[in-house]
Write an enzyme that holds these catalytic residues in place. Structure first.
Site, PDB file in Angstrom:
ATOM      1  CB  CYS A   1      56.870  38.077  18.458  1.00  0.00           C
ATOM      2  SG  CYS A   1      56.163  36.969  17.219  1.00  0.00           S
ATOM      3  CB  THR A   2      58.173  42.970  20.630  1.00  0.00           C
ATOM      4  OG1 THR A   2      59.256  42.655  19.745  1.00  0.00           O
ATOM      5  CG2 THR A   2      58.697  43.856  21.753  1.00  0.00           C
TER       6      THR A   2
END
Length: 219
Positions: free
Chosen positions: A45-46
């Protein structure tokens, strides 16, 4: 309840990294990309949040507003944003909703209605179904739903391609073939009467099969 294409995008109010948001008011009368994450400080997700931030000019060009959601509080979102900027070269430049009561995730069918408890005690695996992409049209209806597993990063170029198709087909009443890209030929329905079709497409069309009507992409 699982939301599908053509259903209204549920309205909600929530806190975000850019303050309080009333979703339908925030949407206005344009297009929006609403994408979800199961937990802050997760590597896949980063990279995704950084990728969307870098692509914001492309979404802006298409008139598409961006908004994310993660099942964590706002203070954690702000700390995560620093990590995203450090590792991806750019911080999120769009609001990220804090869904600490799971209200939005449940409203959009990403978590069971029975979900409750302390958000800080939940692991990414507990929230692994919060991995949806919704494209919402100016009529506030859902135009696209994509669901990715936690282990697979999302393809934002494909999302842009789909938005190009959605906007083109909404404006001109055509459809796009497999792997279509901007500038390539499109289809129009065989149900359109020939007289109407000739007015709409004066350059004519190719028809290798009766149900195929291939024309240049409308401008």
């Amino acid at each position: 309840m699982t939301l599908s294409i053509g259903t209204p995008a549920p309205d909600f109010e929530a806190e975000s990294t850019e303050g309080h948001i009333s979703f339908h008011k925030w949407l206005g009368d344009g297009w929006a990309l609403f994408f979800s994450h199961p937990k802050d400080f997760t590597p896949v997700c980063t990279t995704e949040l950084g990728a969307v931030a870098r692509l914001k000019p492309e979404f802006d060009k298409r008139g598409v507003k961006l908004i994310g959601i993660s099942v964590d509080p706002t203070d954690q979102h702000h700390l995560w944003s620093k990590d995203i900027e450090e590792t991806q070269g750019v911080a999120p430049n769009y609001p990220l909703i804090a869904d600490v009561d799971f209200n939005v995730a449940k409203l959009y069918g990403m978590l069971p209605a029975s979900t409750s408890g302390d958000v800080n005690k939940r692991t990414p695996a507990d929230n692994q179904t919060v991995r949806n992409i919704f494209v919402i049209g100016p009529d506030k209806q859902i135009k696209l739903v994509l669901i990715y597993p936690m282990s697979t990063g999302r393809n934002w170029q494909e999302v842009l391609r789909i938005i190009d198709s959605l906007q083109l087909t909404a404006k001109h009443g055509v459809s796009t073939p497999s792997d279509w890209k901007q500038g390539e030929d499109v289809f129009f329905s065989a149900a359109v009467p020939e007289e109407e079709a000739r007015k709409k497409f004066p350059k004519g069309w190719k028809s290798p099969k009766p149900y195929f009507r291939i024309v240049e992409q409308p401008k």
